[in-house]
Enzyme design. Sequence first.
Site, PDB file in Angstrom:
ATOM      1  CG  MET A   1      -2.112  -0.939   1.082  1.00 55.35           C
ATOM      2  SD  MET A   1      -3.119  -0.999   2.578  1.00 55.35           S
ATOM      3  CE  MET A   1      -2.163  -2.081   3.642  1.00 55.35           C
TER       4      MET A   1
ATOM      5  CD  GLN B   1       3.525  -3.588  -6.041  1.00 57.09           C
ATOM      6  OE1 GLN B   1       3.257  -2.450  -5.681  1.00 57.09           O
ATOM      7  NE2 GLN B   1       2.605  -4.538  -6.169  1.00 57.09           N
TER       8      GLN B   1
ATOM      9  CB  CYS C   1      -1.260   0.290  -8.823  1.00 53.18           C
ATOM     10  SG  CYS C   1      -1.676   1.456  -7.564  1.00 53.18           S
TER      11      CYS C   1
ATOM     12  CE  LYS D   1      -1.701  -6.352  -4.570  1.00 58.59           C
ATOM     13  NZ  LYS D   1      -2.410  -5.173  -5.063  1.00 58.59           N
TER      14      LYS D   1
HETATM   15  C1  FMN Z   1      -3.955   3.187   0.359  1.00 51.25           C
HETATM   16  C2  FMN Z   1      -3.728   2.078  -0.625  1.00 51.25           C
HETATM   17  C3  FMN Z   1      -2.534   2.005  -1.304  1.00 51.25           C
HETATM   18  C4  FMN Z   1      -2.283   0.974  -2.217  1.00 51.25           C
HETATM   19  N1  FMN Z   1      -1.064   0.880  -2.813  1.00 51.25           N
HETATM   20  C5  FMN Z   1      -0.783  -0.202  -3.574  1.00 51.25           C
HETATM   21  C6  FMN Z   1       0.531  -0.429  -4.046  1.00 51.25           C
HETATM   22  O1  FMN Z   1       1.481   0.327  -3.775  1.00 51.25           O
HETATM   23  N2  FMN Z   1       0.741  -1.528  -4.831  1.00 51.25           N
HETATM   24  C7  FMN Z   1      -0.270  -2.411  -5.133  1.00 51.25           C
HETATM   25  O2  FMN Z   1      -0.019  -3.384  -5.847  1.00 51.25           O
HETATM   26  N3  FMN Z   1      -1.499  -2.235  -4.666  1.00 51.25           N
HETATM   27  C8  FMN Z   1      -1.773  -1.170  -3.882  1.00 51.25           C
HETATM   28  N4  FMN Z   1      -3.012  -1.045  -3.343  1.00 51.25           N
HETATM   29  C9  FMN Z   1      -4.017  -2.130  -3.553  1.00 51.25           C
HETATM   30  C10 FMN Z   1      -3.969  -3.122  -2.392  1.00 51.25           C
HETATM   31  O3  FMN Z   1      -2.710  -3.798  -2.354  1.00 51.25           O
HETATM   32  C11 FMN Z   1      -5.085  -4.184  -2.527  1.00 51.25           C
HETATM   33  O4  FMN Z   1      -4.876  -4.968  -3.668  1.00 51.25           O
HETATM   34  C12 FMN Z   1      -6.444  -3.548  -2.637  1.00 51.25           C
HETATM   35  O5  FMN Z   1      -6.608  -2.588  -1.608  1.00 51.25           O
HETATM   36  C13 FMN Z   1      -7.554  -4.602  -2.572  1.00 51.25           C
HETATM   37  O6  FMN Z   1      -7.589  -5.206  -1.340  1.00 51.25           O
HETATM   38  P1  FMN Z   1      -8.765  -4.844  -0.309  1.00 51.25           P
HETATM   39  O7  FMN Z   1     -10.035  -5.206  -1.004  1.00 51.25           O
HETATM   40  O8  FMN Z   1      -8.474  -5.680   0.898  1.00 51.25           O
HETATM   41  O9  FMN Z   1      -8.641  -3.367  -0.031  1.00 51.25           O
HETATM   42  C14 FMN Z   1      -3.291  -0.008  -2.449  1.00 51.25           C
HETATM   43  C15 FMN Z   1      -4.497   0.094  -1.774  1.00 51.25           C
HETATM   44  C16 FMN Z   1      -4.729   1.096  -0.866  1.00 51.25           C
HETATM   45  C17 FMN Z   1      -6.042   1.133  -0.130  1.00 51.25           C
END
Ligand code: FMN
Length: 166
Positions: free
Chosen positions: A18, A72, A103, A142
């Site tokens: 994240m 990542q 992302c 991912k």
């Molecule tokens: C604040 C935030 C930052 C994120 N940053 C990334 C990231 O840097 N790389 C990534 O692959 N996914 C990122 N994501 C996606 C999360 O890794 C995850 O796949 C997504 O939130 C779905 O999961 P959830 O349904 O549990 O929220 C981010 C999500 C959030 C909420």
Amino acid sequence: MFHIRDIPIDPPLVLAPMEGVTDLTFRRLIRSIGGCGLTVTEFIPGKSLAQAHRTALQMAAFDPDERPVSVQVYGRDPDVLADAARYVEQELGADIVDLNMGCPSKKVCKNSGGSALMKEPALARRIVSAMRAATSLPFTVKMRAGWDREHRNAPEIAAMCEGEGA
Ligand SMILES: Cc1cc2nc3c(=O)[nH]c(=O)nc-3n(C[C@H](O)[C@H](O)[C@H](O)COP(=O)(O)O)c2cc1C
């Protein structure tokens, strides 16, 4: 428990990467609580990492006992991302390198990295292939279900990644 190639992920729970959240301090906190078998850095621009920029190195920092740990990276240039993968293995000594193809963040997609790559399968293949050739580390990608509801091509992209050795 599950394995990423030869690396046991035990317990079988991964801390999602994240942006702005999963820095070293946050990951230390999660590790101290326990229950998480793999931690992942936030996404790091492959170019900055390959060039060892200070902020990229800060984002990639992990504790010696934070293992297994995955770094990542994101971007859209196969050669640059190959350099980044090499850097993750040779200079950082991480356990796993992960490519961000999931992302939707504007920061990532404005340069057509992240999930925007899912709209360009041929380029995505070149990136995965170049990164695979650059490192012997376990290499993961991912991804999202697709760029949007009309283009849910994750199964095709995943098969491509597997075929290329990710
Ligand atoms: C604040 C935030 C930052 C994120 N940053 C990334 C990231 O840097 N790389 C990534 O692959 N996914 C990122 N994501 C996606 C999360 O890794 C995850 O796949 C997504 O939130 C779905 O999961 P959830 O349904 O549990 O929220 C981010 C999500 C959030 C909420």
